[in-house]
Design a protein around this motif. Sequence first.
Motif, mmCIF file in Angstrom:
data_model
loop_
_atom_site.group_PDB
_atom_site.id
_atom_site.type_symbol
_atom_site.label_atom_id
_atom_site.label_comp_id
_atom_site.label_asym_id
_atom_site.label_seq_id
_atom_site.Cartn_x
_atom_site.Cartn_y
_atom_site.Cartn_z
ATOM 1 N N SER A 136 0.877 -1.258 -0.062
ATOM 2 C CA SER A 136 -0.182 0.079 0.203
ATOM 3 C C SER A 136 0.708 1.217 0.037
ATOM 4 C CB SER A 136 -0.893 0.041 1.240
ATOM 5 O OG SER A 136 -0.176 0.023 2.504
ATOM 6 N N ALA A 161 1.779 2.705 2.923
ATOM 7 C CA ALA A 161 1.590 3.231 4.047
ATOM 8 C C ALA A 161 2.631 3.148 4.904
ATOM 9 C CB ALA A 161 0.146 2.669 4.706
ATOM 10 N N LEU A 216 0.880 2.147 10.281
ATOM 11 C CA LEU A 216 -0.315 1.256 10.156
ATOM 12 C C LEU A 216 -0.643 0.801 11.453
ATOM 13 C CD1 LEU A 216 2.226 0.634 7.645
ATOM 14 C CD2 LEU A 216 0.305 -0.974 7.026
ATOM 15 N N LEU A 242 -2.852 4.074 7.916
ATOM 16 C CA LEU A 242 -3.682 2.784 7.260
ATOM 17 C C LEU A 242 -4.192 2.203 8.498
ATOM 18 C CD1 LEU A 242 -4.832 1.723 4.687
ATOM 19 C CD2 LEU A 242 -2.825 0.145 4.832
#
Length: 323
Positions: free
Chosen positions: A137, A139, A142, A227
């Motif tokens: 992703s 990100a 997280l 995320l």
Amino acid sequence: MPCKDKLRGPRESRVQRESGLPRVSVIVRAYNSERYIGKALDSVLAQSYAGPIDIIVPYDRRTTDGTAQILRAYREVKVPNRTVTIVEHIRPGTFRALQIGLGYALGSPADYILFLDSDDMLDEIYLERIIDTSLRSGATFLFSESELIDEEGRPLGSRPVEVPRKDPYNVARLIGGNWVNCGGTLIERGCAAEIADRLAHLSQTYFDNIHEDWLIAMLAFNICRPLFVDDVRYYYRIHGRNTVFNAGGDRYKSMFNLESHLKTLVAYDALVDMDARQRRAWEISVLRRQQVLLRILEGRGGGAMRFVSLVSRVAMKAAELLI
């Protein structure tokens, strides 16, 4: 390991099949942690993730129980691709211990940093899944939801806080109250370095006791790519020494928590140039906590205290009308 029947999906992920797997530093702060820290460390050593994991334990030498003896057994860990480093210190409070661990991790070749509280546990596939998600992703911050377990590690079937499914990255809403537990949060190195640089400005002893989870989450929502990951499990243990869950009817513990909340908001104000929406949310968050604190103190004061409490409630309502 609790709840093994909840493990989902294949045992081998894309991140395990690739060469050059990211190195992860897991920070586990230790202070009077003899009862559970072994279980916390074992949950990291048993991770299915095939890449290198370095466990960093900022150990407070003011500890009065047998934590040191337990940690001694982990110094020479013999698990492949795993290391354990004990960093001794005498800094007060969990926030300062976190800074020590963060600084040590950033001085190492770690690609990612993850926090784990000494009384909690990671699901066996936690790192495998969350690192894979980050790589796919992009990100850089997280976080997951915690599942409550009891003192013996048995699942309680509930969560300490629900992450909002609609717009879970709304900074203004987060300023009103935290839903991010830094336990289990995976932070990419660049994002972690930016957070550490901001936190370094909080050198005054005034900030020794703040809610670092909340502050780090607010900072990360501004400067990183957050995320929410809902297919991993972080186990949050409920026991007699939990700070948040055991204030109960203790007026002084409640006041201490409120004071820590207010200091956290003051810290955020010092570190971030808020826009108008964040500023209004910050004012309301401060006023709400001041109002609760004043209500606790009303019974100990006279007319002047009640008047100040009334003014605070009026100010909060006025601020809410401006949203």
